[in-house]
Design an enzyme around this catalytic site. Structure first.
Site, PDB file in Angstrom:
ATOM      1  N   LYS A  11       0.867  -1.186   0.118  1.00 40.50           N
ATOM      2  CA  LYS A  11      -0.037   0.078  -0.151  1.00 40.50           C
ATOM      3  C   LYS A  11       0.845   1.222   0.031  1.00 40.50           C
ATOM      4  CE  LYS A  11      -3.751  -2.461   2.279  1.00 40.50           C
ATOM      5  NZ  LYS A  11      -4.368  -2.883   3.542  1.00 40.50           N
ATOM      6  N   GLN A  17      -4.169  -1.661   9.836  1.00 40.59           N
ATOM      7  CA  GLN A  17      -4.112  -2.820   9.380  1.00 40.59           C
ATOM      8  C   GLN A  17      -4.783  -4.095  10.426  1.00 40.59           C
ATOM      9  OE1 GLN A  17      -3.135  -3.660   5.986  1.00 40.59           O
ATOM     10  NE2 GLN A  17      -3.546  -5.505   6.350  1.00 40.59           N
ATOM     11  N   ASP A  24     -10.790   3.260   4.873  1.00 39.17           N
ATOM     12  CA  ASP A  24     -11.064   1.820   4.560  1.00 39.17           C
ATOM     13  C   ASP A  24     -12.563   1.635   4.629  1.00 39.17           C
ATOM     14  OD1 ASP A  24      -9.050  -0.317   3.973  1.00 39.17           O
ATOM     15  OD2 ASP A  24      -8.777  -0.543   6.276  1.00 39.17           O
TER      16      ASP A  24
END
Ligand code: NAD
Length: 291
Positions: free
Chosen positions: A52, A96, A119
């Protein structure tokens, strides 16, 4: 059979994003800035986070990786989240997953400022998504919609069977594809571990989204001819012939299922790269909102 090439498509999207970033910076607006929090040093999570960060740099984003020790307390993590929430330099950030067992994942996701929740996991954004209001869509389902749209796979009026009901893939996928939208307007059946006679259901599907995390679960006898198959699964399987000691397996038995498919995603190179591209798209959106 047409391969839904997530790698090539995501590269194209990243190029489009890079051009937009150039235009933003030319007009005096600073580049989007994505931060990622990684707790511990789990191999797979580290790989995903690094991918990412690297993709962000390539598209001209700023990126920050916050690495925290595995034994950090829940309060310690919440404190780091608050720093990102209030840092005006950061447009969006992700935590994460998975998190260590001593940390309440729900509490952590709730602590993220919804305006920076690229997200799309905060209940505020999940609610907006469910109501089809503008918001950050969760990156994996968003990537699947984009892939279907770019390959002009007809979804309107089709029967979509989603396997798996997780909050990050199966559940949002089923909501989004039933909505009035591009790559939507489908009749959706969501299935899970308690579903009876799954094969009877998948045999009726025009489109199958497999997101259960069991390698090569979906086999040719479970699908009809002409099906479209989206394989979300990524499982690391030990493989001593590989340099890193493992190979990646999807939830679909690609070799046999692809023979009956009109469209199918490979693993790797399908849904995975699209997820990263859509995270970037969400961060660009956050930066544009900031202006
Ligand atoms: P999860 O473990 O949270 O959920 C799995 C779901 O599958 C559950 O809802 C469960 O009810 C269902 N399930 C389990 N066994 C089943 C069975 N026999 N029949 C029908 N349903 C069954 O999983 P997740 O987080 O949604 O991830 C699923 C897979 O997708 C994993 O392999 C994960 O690594 C992968 N994934 C990939 C990406 C990507 O970017 N490509 C993103 C997220 C997850």
């Amino acid at each position: 059979m047409i391969l839904l090439d997530g790698k090539a498509t995501s590269n194209k999207i990243k190029e489009e994003i890079a051009i937009e970033v150039q235009e933003l910076t030319k007009s005096g607006i600073r580049a989007p800035h994505l931060a990622a929090i990684l707790v511990g040093d789990n191999g797979a999570s580290l790989t995903y986070v690094n991918a990412k960060v690297k993709a962000c740099a390539k598209a001209g984003f700023e990126s920050t990786l916050v690495t925290l020790p595995l034994d950090i307390s829940e309060d310690g993590l919440l404190n780091e989240i608050e720093k990102l929430n209030t840092n005006p330099e950061i447009d969006g950030f992700i935590v994460q997953l998975p998190l260590p067992k001593h940390i309440d994942e729900q509490k952590v996701l709730m602590a993220v400022n919804p305006d920076k929740d690229v997200d799309g996991f905060h209940p505020t954004n999940v609610g907006k998504m469910a109501l089809n209001l503008p918001t950050f869509l969760p990156a994996t389902p968003f990537g699947i919609l984009e892939l279907l749209e770019r390959y002009k796979v007809e979804t309107s009026g089709k029967h979509v069977v989603v396997i798996g009901r997780s909050h990050i893939v199966g559940s949002p996928m089923s909501i989004l594809m039933s909505q009035k939208r591009a790559a939507g307007n489908a009749t959706v059946t969501i299935t899970h571990s308690r579903t009876k006679n799954l094969k009877e259901i998948t045999l009726q599907a025009d489109i199958i989204v497999a997101a259960l995390g069991i390698p090569e679960f979906l086999t040719a006898d479970m699908v009809k001819d002409g099906v479209t198959v989206i394989d979300v699964g990524i499982t690391r399987i030990e493989d001593k012939t590989k340099k890193n000691g493992f190979r990646l397996a999807g939830d679909v038995h690609f070799e046999s299922v692809s023979k009956k498919s009109n469209f199918i995603t490979p693993v790797p190179g399908g849904v995975g790269p699209m997820t990263i591209a859509m995270l970037m798209k969400n961060t660009l959106l956050a930066a544009k909102r900031r202006g």
